[in-house]
Design an enzyme around this catalytic site. Structure first.
Site, PDB file in Angstrom:
ATOM      1  N   ASP A  14       0.773  -1.425   0.133  1.00 22.71           N
ATOM      2  CA  ASP A  14       0.246  -0.035   0.070  1.00 22.71           C
ATOM      3  C   ASP A  14       0.866   1.250  -0.350  1.00 22.71           C
ATOM      4  O   ASP A  14       0.643   2.190  -0.855  1.00 22.71           O
ATOM      5  CB  ASP A  14      -0.776   0.209   1.243  1.00 22.71           C
ATOM      6  CG  ASP A  14      -1.946  -1.114   1.304  1.00 22.71           C
ATOM      7  OD1 ASP A  14      -2.265  -1.324   0.110  1.00 22.71           O
ATOM      8  OD2 ASP A  14      -2.489  -1.576   2.360  1.00 22.71           O
ATOM      9  N   ARG A  94      -1.046   3.881  16.667  1.00 17.91           N
ATOM     10  CA  ARG A  94      -1.597   4.653  15.944  1.00 17.91           C
ATOM     11  C   ARG A  94      -1.112   5.971  16.101  1.00 17.91           C
ATOM     12  O   ARG A  94      -0.803   6.836  15.239  1.00 17.91           O
ATOM     13  CB  ARG A  94      -2.934   4.338  15.292  1.00 17.91           C
ATOM     14  CG  ARG A  94      -2.909   2.936  14.842  1.00 17.91           C
ATOM     15  CD  ARG A  94      -1.861   2.665  13.568  1.00 17.91           C
ATOM     16  NE  ARG A  94      -2.266   1.425  12.998  1.00 17.91           N
ATOM     17  CZ  ARG A  94      -1.393   0.948  12.036  1.00 17.91           C
ATOM     18  NH1 ARG A  94       0.082   1.451  12.099  1.00 17.91           N
ATOM     19  NH2 ARG A  94      -1.585  -0.265  11.464  1.00 17.91           N
ATOM     20  N   ASP A 123      -7.832   2.167  11.784  1.00 15.81           N
ATOM     21  CA  ASP A 123      -6.526   2.820  11.696  1.00 15.81           C
ATOM     22  C   ASP A 123      -6.716   4.259  11.097  1.00 15.81           C
ATOM     23  O   ASP A 123      -6.081   5.089  11.626  1.00 15.81           O
ATOM     24  CB  ASP A 123      -5.368   2.011  11.025  1.00 15.81           C
ATOM     25  CG  ASP A 123      -5.125   0.849  11.882  1.00 15.81           C
ATOM     26  OD1 ASP A 123      -5.193   0.960  13.051  1.00 15.81           O
ATOM     27  OD2 ASP A 123      -4.605  -0.220  11.276  1.00 15.81           O
ATOM     28  N   SER A 173      -2.846 -10.731   6.130  1.00 17.70           N
ATOM     29  CA  SER A 173      -2.462  -9.327   6.466  1.00 17.70           C
ATOM     30  C   SER A 173      -2.244  -9.093   7.821  1.00 17.70           C
ATOM     31  O   SER A 173      -3.070  -9.318   8.771  1.00 17.70           O
ATOM     32  CB  SER A 173      -3.772  -8.354   5.766  1.00 17.70           C
ATOM     33  OG  SER A 173      -3.636  -7.300   6.504  1.00 17.70           O
TER      34      SER A 173
HETATM   35  N1  ARG Z   1      -8.690  -4.749  14.638  1.00 16.81           N
HETATM   36  C1  ARG Z   1      -7.292  -4.396  15.196  1.00 16.81           C
HETATM   37  C2  ARG Z   1      -7.502  -2.742  15.406  1.00 16.81           C
HETATM   38  O1  ARG Z   1      -8.418  -2.223  14.799  1.00 16.81           O
HETATM   39  C3  ARG Z   1      -6.175  -4.623  14.300  1.00 16.81           C
HETATM   40  C4  ARG Z   1      -5.974  -3.982  12.917  1.00 16.81           C
HETATM   41  C5  ARG Z   1      -4.934  -4.471  12.057  1.00 16.81           C
HETATM   42  N2  ARG Z   1      -4.318  -3.381  11.251  1.00 16.81           N
HETATM   43  C6  ARG Z   1      -3.920  -3.485  10.163  1.00 16.81           C
HETATM   44  N3  ARG Z   1      -3.347  -2.830   9.508  1.00 16.81           N
HETATM   45  N4  ARG Z   1      -3.801  -5.141   9.818  1.00 16.81           N
HETATM   46  O2  ARG Z   1      -6.790  -2.328  15.891  1.00 16.81           O
END
Ligand code: ARG
Length: 414
Positions: A14, A94, A123, A173
């Site tokens: 990405d 984050r 995110d 992922s």
């Molecule tokens: N569901 C989790 C969260 O929102 C994990 C997200 C994983 N993010 C990723 N970019 N693979 O914190």
């Protein structure tokens, strides 16, 4: 010279595609920024790659200690588990990444920041809100969200533009940092399918864990871990040590259905050996040193704290106010906790503290007890008074009924 944008760069598909895409579609010069929060990937050549793709400058920041001290340790004090299960491993990193992006953007005189988040996840919310809270004048560019990019299109674009991409051997992922590893997609999207063994990198399969139980001793000072197995260590070293030991014993997997902020239910799998161990140990110690009333109110604060952080509101004053309450309870949370690992399981098996409120002379059933049993009678009288009065009222009609019979009688209107 064009205006600049600072892109959060992980080296993945990405964000690699985004370097070129942003230059092409927005006409901005891209400065990349990679923040080390303990993801333990080889970051040594990431700047070189970014520049090869077209970045005009690259920043590499080591934020591991800051992450551990100011983010992870706060989560430990808050016993933070979103929906009772997820230790926020991705979520708490984050805001730190967003803060670093803003700092670099200000230093570079950039007009925008950019990230590779999709429009379907949490995110994006965490990034955008933190950036806007810190510097509302910065524009936010999110190519994947804005152009609805998908994996296949990105690979095609990369091939056409000579963007080097690591062939991903994984069907999953993932996102990882010191506090845990998130695993999504592939077979995990069927919530009834057990995660295959190859999904896991930090936790061994229970059958491969040592046949003999292993113990871990953690010492806490004012709510944060300061030493493990008798060794004082820095926050980062300590967390790594616990990740390794718990992981080698097969402990640390979370598999749950999670409510994303954007309204989607998703099946999430995590490996968080240190997070689950340290939160369990911390929580156990709190039960020894805090009063019933502190514990009861704190559990409500913890739920709210986890929700705010999960939902991207790290910068919300309410979160700071909750932290103030949490901190006020932590000065007595000092002591040592013993955890026992065995074949994928973990149990707290011992705790001690100079601040302990446990008094053997009160709790013991033997003759040395100083607890006045006669005092219990009056206490029970008053404690049960509201229930007694209510029940007397319920059963005082013409036809006497017990509360259970009343509960079972269907109401006339239904
Ligand atoms: N569901 C989790 C969260 O929102 C994990 C997200 C994983 N993010 C990723 N970019 N693979 O914190």
């Amino acid at each position: 010279m064009s205006e600049k944008v600072v892109l959060a760069y992980s080296g993945g598909l990405d964000t690699s595609v985004s370097i070129k895409w942003i230059k092409e579609k927005y006409g901005l010069d891209v400065v990349t920024c990679t923040v080390d929060v303990g993801q333990q990937e080889d970051l040594s050549r990431i700047g070189e790659t970014a520049k090869k793709i077209g970045a005009v400058n690259h920043y590499q920041l080591d934020a591991k200690e800051e992450f551990a001290r100011d983010y992870v340790f706060k989560s430990i004090k808050a016993n933070s588990l979103y929906e009772g299960s997820y230790p926020l491993s991705t979520a708490i990193a984050r805001p730190l990444l967003a803060e670093k992006l803003v700092e670099v953007a200000e230093k570079e005189g950039a007009v925008a920041v950019a990230h590779g988040c999709t429009g379907k996840g949490n995110d994006q919310v965490r990034f955008d809100i933190t950036v806007k809270a810190m510097n509302p004048s910065l524009r936010i560019i999110a190519p994947v969200r804005e152009w609805n990019l998908n994996r296949e299109d990105e690979i095609k674009y990369a091939e056409k533009n000579g963007i080097p991409i690591k062939p991903s051997k994984s069907i999953f992922s993932t996102d990882q940092n010191l506090w845990g590893r998130s695993i999504e997609s592939g077979p995990l999207e069927d919530p009834f399918v057990e995660p295959p063994e190859e999904a896991f990198e930090w936790c061994v399969a229970a059958k491969n864990a040592p046949d003999k139980a292993q113990y871990l001793e953690v010492e806490f000072e004012s709510g944060v871990p300061v030493s493990v197995d008798g060794h004082k260590s820095s926050p980062v070293e300590l967390i790594r040590y616990v990740n390794e030991k718990a992981g080698l014993n097969g402990f640390g997997i979370v598999d749950h259905i999670e409510d994303r902020l954007v309204g989607i239910k998703s099946r999430e799998v995590y490996e968080c050996p240190a997070a689950l161990t340290l939160i369990a140990a911390h929580k156990d110690l709190e039960k020894l040193v805090l009063t019933r009333h502190e514990l009861s109110f704190k559990s409500k604060v913890e739920e709210e704290w986890s929700w705010l952080v999960y939902s991207g509101l790290w910068m919300e004053p309410a979160r700071l106010a909750l932290d103030a309450f949490i901190d006020a309870t932590q000065s007595r949370v000092s002591g040592t906790v013993r955890a026992k690992f065995y074949k994928g399981g973990m149990r707290i098996v011992g705790r001690k503290s100079d601040e302990s409120l446990y008094q053997h002379k009160l709790s013991t059933y033997d003759r040395t007890s100083t607890f006045d049993q006669n005092a219990a009678v009056g206490f029970i009288e008053l404690w049960g008074l509201p229930s007694r009065v209510a029940n007397e009222k319920l059963t005082s009609g013409k036809k006497k009924k017990t509360p259970l019979q009343i509960a079972r009688t269907p109401s006339k209107r239904s």
